[in-house]
Design an enzyme around this catalytic site. Structure first.
Site, mmCIF file in Angstrom:
data_model
loop_
_atom_site.group_PDB
_atom_site.id
_atom_site.type_symbol
_atom_site.label_atom_id
_atom_site.label_comp_id
_atom_site.label_asym_id
_atom_site.label_seq_id
_atom_site.Cartn_x
_atom_site.Cartn_y
_atom_site.Cartn_z
ATOM 1 N N ASP A 65 0.863 -1.191 0.000
ATOM 2 C CA ASP A 65 0.000 0.000 0.000
ATOM 3 C C ASP A 65 0.898 1.239 0.000
ATOM 4 O OD1 ASP A 65 -2.021 1.807 0.133
ATOM 5 O OD2 ASP A 65 -2.856 1.129 2.050
ATOM 6 N N LYS A 66 1.405 1.565 -1.170
ATOM 7 C CA LYS A 66 2.402 2.635 -1.295
ATOM 8 C C LYS A 66 1.855 4.006 -0.908
ATOM 9 C CE LYS A 66 5.056 0.399 -5.006
ATOM 10 N NZ LYS A 66 6.435 0.501 -4.512
ATOM 11 N N ARG A 112 10.653 -4.346 -10.093
ATOM 12 C CA ARG A 112 11.501 -3.177 -10.359
ATOM 13 C C ARG A 112 10.585 -1.951 -10.486
ATOM 14 N NH1 ARG A 112 12.661 -6.363 -15.183
ATOM 15 N NH2 ARG A 112 11.340 -5.725 -16.948
ATOM 16 N N ASN A 139 7.047 4.523 5.310
ATOM 17 C CA ASN A 139 8.352 4.250 4.704
ATOM 18 C C ASN A 139 8.656 5.331 3.670
ATOM 19 O OD1 ASN A 139 10.196 3.050 2.651
ATOM 20 N ND2 ASN A 139 10.067 1.235 3.946
ATOM 21 N N SER A 175 16.377 -0.220 -1.492
ATOM 22 C CA SER A 175 15.720 -0.698 -2.711
ATOM 23 C C SER A 175 16.753 -0.776 -3.826
ATOM 24 C CB SER A 175 14.594 0.246 -3.130
ATOM 25 O OG SER A 175 14.176 -0.070 -4.451
ATOM 26 N N THR A 247 14.485 -6.530 -0.626
ATOM 27 C CA THR A 247 14.599 -7.587 -1.635
ATOM 28 C C THR A 247 16.060 -7.821 -2.023
ATOM 29 O OG1 THR A 247 14.298 -5.945 -3.385
ATOM 30 C CG2 THR A 247 12.320 -7.072 -2.600
#
Length: 336
Positions: A65-66, A112, A139, A175, A247
């Site tokens: 949930d950006k 990506r 974040n 990231s 990741t």
């Protein structure tokens, strides 16, 4: 439970389209009586961490949930915490599509995305509308077109705008999809960033009369020396917590699988052992001086317990949630 049928239908769609469709439905029910359709009763298992009380040790990791669009619907599923974002000061489209790929046999994802989001001001408006009573993490990252040398300014802008609304703030410097971002994890660049962030936190604490803890999210691809250096920096700068891990760029466990050669960060089950090992090594290095939030490949009660045994105080899921659905939340919280 109905999720296996839902998953079968969603997995017929392109991964990003499936995500958009799901969020469309969740947005429709958020804040309405239809939220009951996704509500799950989970046991209360409070955990104190970073000076906050979490209803239970399981959180939703950042990236799903950006923009903070579905906080209440996701909260109804039983998460003890929800981390929204990664959000940047200005809106940005992210990388070109396709940019999200399933590795179905491995129960993994490669993304990506590139911090696609509608910007921090939009996120704040969404947070203001939410009624979630768990811990809300936000974040933050830097815009792609902000030079790495000026990257800290983006974090400070975001901190200023979200501070009043965040339970904790997560600093994403790990990231693999924003050029140069991971260089902020090392040496002088990291010290410079953490000094600025800590000073801003102190200023904002005085302004808002509340202390919002800061956690730094790290990569799983750090060498032993890099990990020692990161741990040392976090302790020296009195950072409140560390999120391990983001990741991975490592493809050794998915060789030969469809989509394995796609550029981006790999998450899900193939990340499980690697992230747990980082947590174990980090825990030894930190020796209890700051808490670890464990994330990476958690798709079962056993996997969650492994993270906690390695040294995590809290755990988060993302890819496992995509593959297993809401029942995974109840299962982990009940049996962890």
């Amino acid at each position: 439970m109905y999720y296996p049928f839902v998953r079968k239908a969603l997995f017929q769609l392109d991964p990003e389209r499936a995500h958009e469709f799901t969020f469309q439905q969740l947005r429709r029910i958020t804040g309405t009586p239809f939220e009951a359709l996704v509500r799950q009763k989970v046991p209360a298992k409070p955990v104190n961490c970073m000076g906050l009380t979490f209803k239970n040790p399981l959180g939703l990791a950042a990236g799903l949930d950006k923009d903070g669009e579905c906080i209440d619907a996701l909260g109804a599923m039983g998460f003890g915490s929800i981390e929204i974002g990664t959000v940047t000061p200005r809106p940005q489209p992210g990388n070109d599509k396709p940019r999200l790929f399933r590795l179905v046999d491995a129960e993994g994802l490669i993304n990506r995305m590139g911090f696609n989001n509608f910007g921090v001001d939009n996120l704040v408006e969404n947070v203001k509308k939410a009624h979630y009573d768990g811990v809300l993490g936000i974040n933050i990252g830097k815009n792609k077109d902000t030079p790495v040398e000026q990257g800290k300014d983006d974090y400070l802008i975001c901190m200023e705008k979200i501070y009043a609304y965040a339970g904790y703030i997560a600093i994403n410097i790990s990231s693999p999809n924003t050029p140069g971002l991971r260089t902020l994890q090392y040496g002088e660049a990291l010290d410079d960033l953490l000094t600025a962030i800590k000073n801003k936190q102190n200023d904002l604490q005085a302004m808002h009369h509340k202390y919002v803890p800061i956690a730094v999210k790290i990569a799983p691809d750090l060498s032993e020396d890099e990990l020692i250096q990161v741990a040392d920096s976090l302790v020296r700068h009195n950072i409140d917590g560390v999120i391990a891990t983001n990741t991975t760029l490592d493809r050794s466990l998915v060789q030969g699988m469809k989509n394995c050669d796609q550029t981006g960060g790999l998450s899900g089950r193939p990340l499980q052992l690697k992230s747990t090992e980082i947590i174990r090594r980090l825990s030894l290095e930190l020796n209890g001086r700051l808490p670890i939030i464990g994330v990476g490949g958690i798709d079962s009660v056993i996997a969650a317990r492994e993270k906690i045994a390695a040294g995590a105080s809290l755990v988060q899921i993302y890819s496992g949630f995509i593959f297993k659905g809401p029942p995974l939340i109840k299962e982990i919280v009940t049996h962890i």
